[in-house]
Design an enzyme around this catalytic site. Structure first.
Site, PDB file in Angstrom:
ATOM      1  N   HIS A 177     -14.615 -39.232 -54.658  1.00 54.92           N
ATOM      2  CA  HIS A 177     -13.810 -38.024 -54.525  1.00 54.92           C
ATOM      3  C   HIS A 177     -13.125 -37.673 -55.846  1.00 54.92           C
ATOM      4  CE1 HIS A 177      -9.983 -40.281 -54.475  1.00 54.92           C
ATOM      5  NE2 HIS A 177     -10.555 -41.131 -53.626  1.00 54.92           N
ATOM      6  N   CYS A 193     -11.838 -46.555 -52.980  1.00 58.42           N
ATOM      7  CA  CYS A 193     -12.615 -45.345 -53.213  1.00 58.42           C
ATOM      8  C   CYS A 193     -12.970 -45.214 -54.696  1.00 58.42           C
ATOM      9  CB  CYS A 193     -11.838 -44.110 -52.767  1.00 58.42           C
ATOM     10  SG  CYS A 193     -11.765 -43.916 -50.967  1.00 58.42           S
TER      11      CYS A 193
END
Length: 217
Positions: A177, A193
């Site tokens: 992301h 992440c």
């Protein structure tokens, strides 16, 4: 958790670190990245009698501290690729903090990334199961237990930690992301992440479909 030792060995292929002629290409910007302060170029004033007019003076923008610069090696560039993965595959080297998108012709596009901090690093092979633009962020319950100040949910936007785009990996809580803290690219700072600059994740998002194979080393 670094379970894919064999994958890492196979992927010890040569991503040559030397940039080729593709270095210095123009990176597309995501939409709506300007501060609302910059939306109106002219300052509205009022004449005697209350009639509005438009001044030829620029609006005053609040001064903001410049973020720390990102190391040059973490900016996007083209590199040579001689590994076993097929074009279209995403390979993430968490030790070196690089994400590679394998291309045709023995090349790959390399981006700098932020990765999981100690205790949150991982390795595995997944596929992109969903994609989202300006995604809503819903911190997992275990994250909110560690950090009670976090919101239950946050709508997408410039202040959202997921940034401009998100690619969801398998049925995990992990994503590739964007970020509202681009100066952290190249560091081990996340909860697992893979974070990118907003302009870089927009570029990657536009290049890969749902179903793309992702290898995290």
């Amino acid at each position: 958790m670094k379970s894919l030792v064999t994958v890492a060995a196979l992927c010890a292929f040569a991503f040559a670190g030397t940039a080729e002629a593709g270095q210095g290409f123009s990176v597309p910007r995501p939409p709506a990245v300007l501060s609302p302060d910059l939306a109106s170029p002219w300052l509205r004033q009022t004449e005697p009698g209350g009639r509005p007019t438009v001044s030829r003076k620029r609006t005053t923008v609040r001064a903001r501290a410049a973020p720390p610069p990102i190391a040059r090696q973490f900016l996007p560039t083209m590199v040579r690729y001689s590994g076993p993965e097929a074009p279209g595959t995403i390979v993430i080297d968490t030790n070196r903090r690089f994400l590679f998108l394998v291309l045709d012709g023995g090349k790959a596009k390399r981006y700098g990334v932020g990765v999981g901090r100690p205790g949150f690093s991982w390795a595995g092979a997944h596929t992109v199961t969903a994609k989202a633009e300006w995604p809503t962020w819903t911190p997992p319950e275990e994250m909110r237990q560690r950090e009670p100040h976090l919101p239950v949910s946050m709508e997408g936007g410039l202040d959202n930690p997921l940034g401009a785009r998100a690619l969801y990996l398998g049925d995990t809580l992990y994503r590739i992301h964007g970020s509202n803290q681009p100066w952290t690219i190249g560091q081990a700072v996340s909860s697992g992440c893979i974070r990118m600059r907003n302009e870089d994740v927009v570029d990657l998002y536009d290049r890969v479909p749902v179903g793309t194979r992702v290898i995290v080393m």
